[in-house]
Enzyme design. Sequence first.
Site, PDB file in Angstrom:
ATOM      1  N   HIS A 123       3.796  55.364  25.747  1.00  0.00           N
ATOM      2  CA  HIS A 123       4.716  55.813  26.720  1.00  0.00           C
ATOM      3  C   HIS A 123       4.055  56.931  27.755  1.00  0.00           C
ATOM      4  O   HIS A 123       3.239  57.702  27.261  1.00  0.00           O
ATOM      5  CB  HIS A 123       5.809  56.587  25.603  1.00  0.00           C
ATOM      6  CG  HIS A 123       6.983  56.854  26.558  1.00  0.00           C
ATOM      7  ND1 HIS A 123       7.320  57.981  27.185  1.00  0.00           N
ATOM      8  CD2 HIS A 123       8.307  56.207  26.489  1.00  0.00           C
ATOM      9  CE1 HIS A 123       8.478  58.247  27.645  1.00  0.00           C
ATOM     10  NE2 HIS A 123       8.954  56.920  27.392  1.00  0.00           N
ATOM     11  N   GLN A 203       9.423  56.537  17.873  1.00  0.00           N
ATOM     12  CA  GLN A 203      10.207  55.466  17.588  1.00  0.00           C
ATOM     13  C   GLN A 203       9.898  54.937  16.094  1.00  0.00           C
ATOM     14  O   GLN A 203      10.337  53.911  15.624  1.00  0.00           O
ATOM     15  CB  GLN A 203       9.691  54.240  18.572  1.00  0.00           C
ATOM     16  CG  GLN A 203       9.737  54.352  19.756  1.00  0.00           C
ATOM     17  CD  GLN A 203      11.316  54.157  20.295  1.00  0.00           C
ATOM     18  OE1 GLN A 203      12.433  53.967  19.531  1.00  0.00           O
ATOM     19  NE2 GLN A 203      11.517  54.423  21.538  1.00  0.00           N
ATOM     20  N   LYS A 226      17.279  60.147  19.328  1.00  0.00           N
ATOM     21  CA  LYS A 226      17.067  58.761  18.811  1.00  0.00           C
ATOM     22  C   LYS A 226      17.250  58.711  17.375  1.00  0.00           C
ATOM     23  O   LYS A 226      16.939  57.697  16.877  1.00  0.00           O
ATOM     24  CB  LYS A 226      15.529  58.600  19.180  1.00  0.00           C
ATOM     25  CG  LYS A 226      15.273  58.437  20.411  1.00  0.00           C
ATOM     26  CD  LYS A 226      13.859  58.028  20.844  1.00  0.00           C
ATOM     27  CE  LYS A 226      12.944  58.183  22.241  1.00  0.00           C
ATOM     28  NZ  LYS A 226      13.708  57.487  23.421  1.00  0.00           N
ATOM     29  N   CYS A 368       9.072  53.375  30.749  1.00  0.00           N
ATOM     30  CA  CYS A 368       8.240  54.479  30.647  1.00  0.00           C
ATOM     31  C   CYS A 368       6.998  54.228  30.128  1.00  0.00           C
ATOM     32  O   CYS A 368       6.237  54.962  29.685  1.00  0.00           O
ATOM     33  CB  CYS A 368       8.778  55.780  30.253  1.00  0.00           C
ATOM     34  SG  CYS A 368      10.376  56.117  30.758  1.00  0.00           S
TER      35      CYS A 368
END
Length: 421
Positions: A123, A203, A226, A368
């Site tokens: 990213h 993530q 997140k 991104c």
Amino acid sequence: MAADFDRIRKDFPILATSFAGKPLTYLDSAATSQKPAQVIDAITNYYRRYNANIHRGVYRISEEATSVYTHSKELVAGLINAGSYRNIIYNRNTTEGINVVALTYGEQQVKKGDHILISEMEHHSNIVPWQLLAKRKGAILDYIRLKGAAHLDMEDLKRKLELEPKMVAVTHVSNVLGTINDVKEVTRLAHKAGAAVLVDAAQSVPHMPVDVKDIGCDFMAFSGHKMLGPAGVGILYGKEDILEKTEPIIGGGDMIRSVEFQKATWNDLPWKFEAGTPNIEGAVGLGAAVEYLNSVGMRNIRQHELKLTKYAMERLAKLKDVRVYGPGLKDAEKRGGVIAFNIDAVHPHDVSQIFDSENICIRAGHHCAMPLVTGVLGEGAVDRMSFYLYNNEADVDRAIAAIDRVKKVLRLGKAKRRESV
Ligand code: C6P
């Protein structure tokens, strides 16, 4: 213990909303997650009952705020097996965590001509801080190449480690490919070559059991928003001996032990890296989010998302004109709950607009990760659906039906293969 995912879904008030008679189908949790009532209530409760600054007031509600703030860090430390809240620095997000490492440890360790190693699937948050550091220092930024546009090429990693980089920074789970990287092995090899290791866990931590001690990395960064928590609170884990040796970058209140006219000494960890009044309500909400995740169980969440990912990939594989990126169906176990795809001859933004007309949220763009999307995949943009604990097979079915609708609306059949944009 098994989790009841139908009941869990009911904890998320936004998922009970609809627009023009169509239920909200949220398939963009890789961008930010929805929040359960328990998190929303914890933040409201803080504002209503004990809103006060931390580490400052010698009165009851300030002490309560301080204690909940520190407990939030203990919960995060427990979630990733960090050992102590002393290893847990709060900042704004993953991006800030990585920048802080580049501006402190990186600034202090990387010299002219040194190498820094990242991968082609990063990213921008795990690229640009290293580009800036390399530029400031006259250092060289190398990239671990990908194999089959899906996995880290471990042979290439070994070759690049021969250049003895000072720093290796890799993502645990790609936000585009979904690939789960073997960050434990990357760390082992990088340490053997003398490098410090940062893992971008934006993530992974929200979606699966993560054990920093087992991985062995020196730094790990991830975002509260997140993982069911509020935006504006991010987490940087660091090994204690490294954090002790590292000079802070932002000075001000609370990060000091003493200040004289010309010099200052630093507070204990982790406060040395948290100058000024922090995002207290963010920490309160994040603590409640971790308690919620613990109550469901990270193993259960991982299994639920894996089941949904396999189901979605099986359904997508049956569709003509749809291309899925990242590890294939056979390798679904090596994926997080992220599926990037394109429909031939249709621009990804048109796809996401038609999805939106069905009240389905997906993301379209370069996510991104421009070097990956344009440089490796050769696309200008891709669509992406991403899952979390509140999604179910009906959400996937609605997404598949929306793909059919895209084809009908744009009368695909006759169109040629889409050109990359
Ligand atoms: N990816 C996505 O839609 P922040 O914005 O600092 O909370 O997280 C940055 C970040 C860092 N690393 C990875 C692997 C990420 O996926 C993200 C955020 C979002 O994919 C927003 S671009």
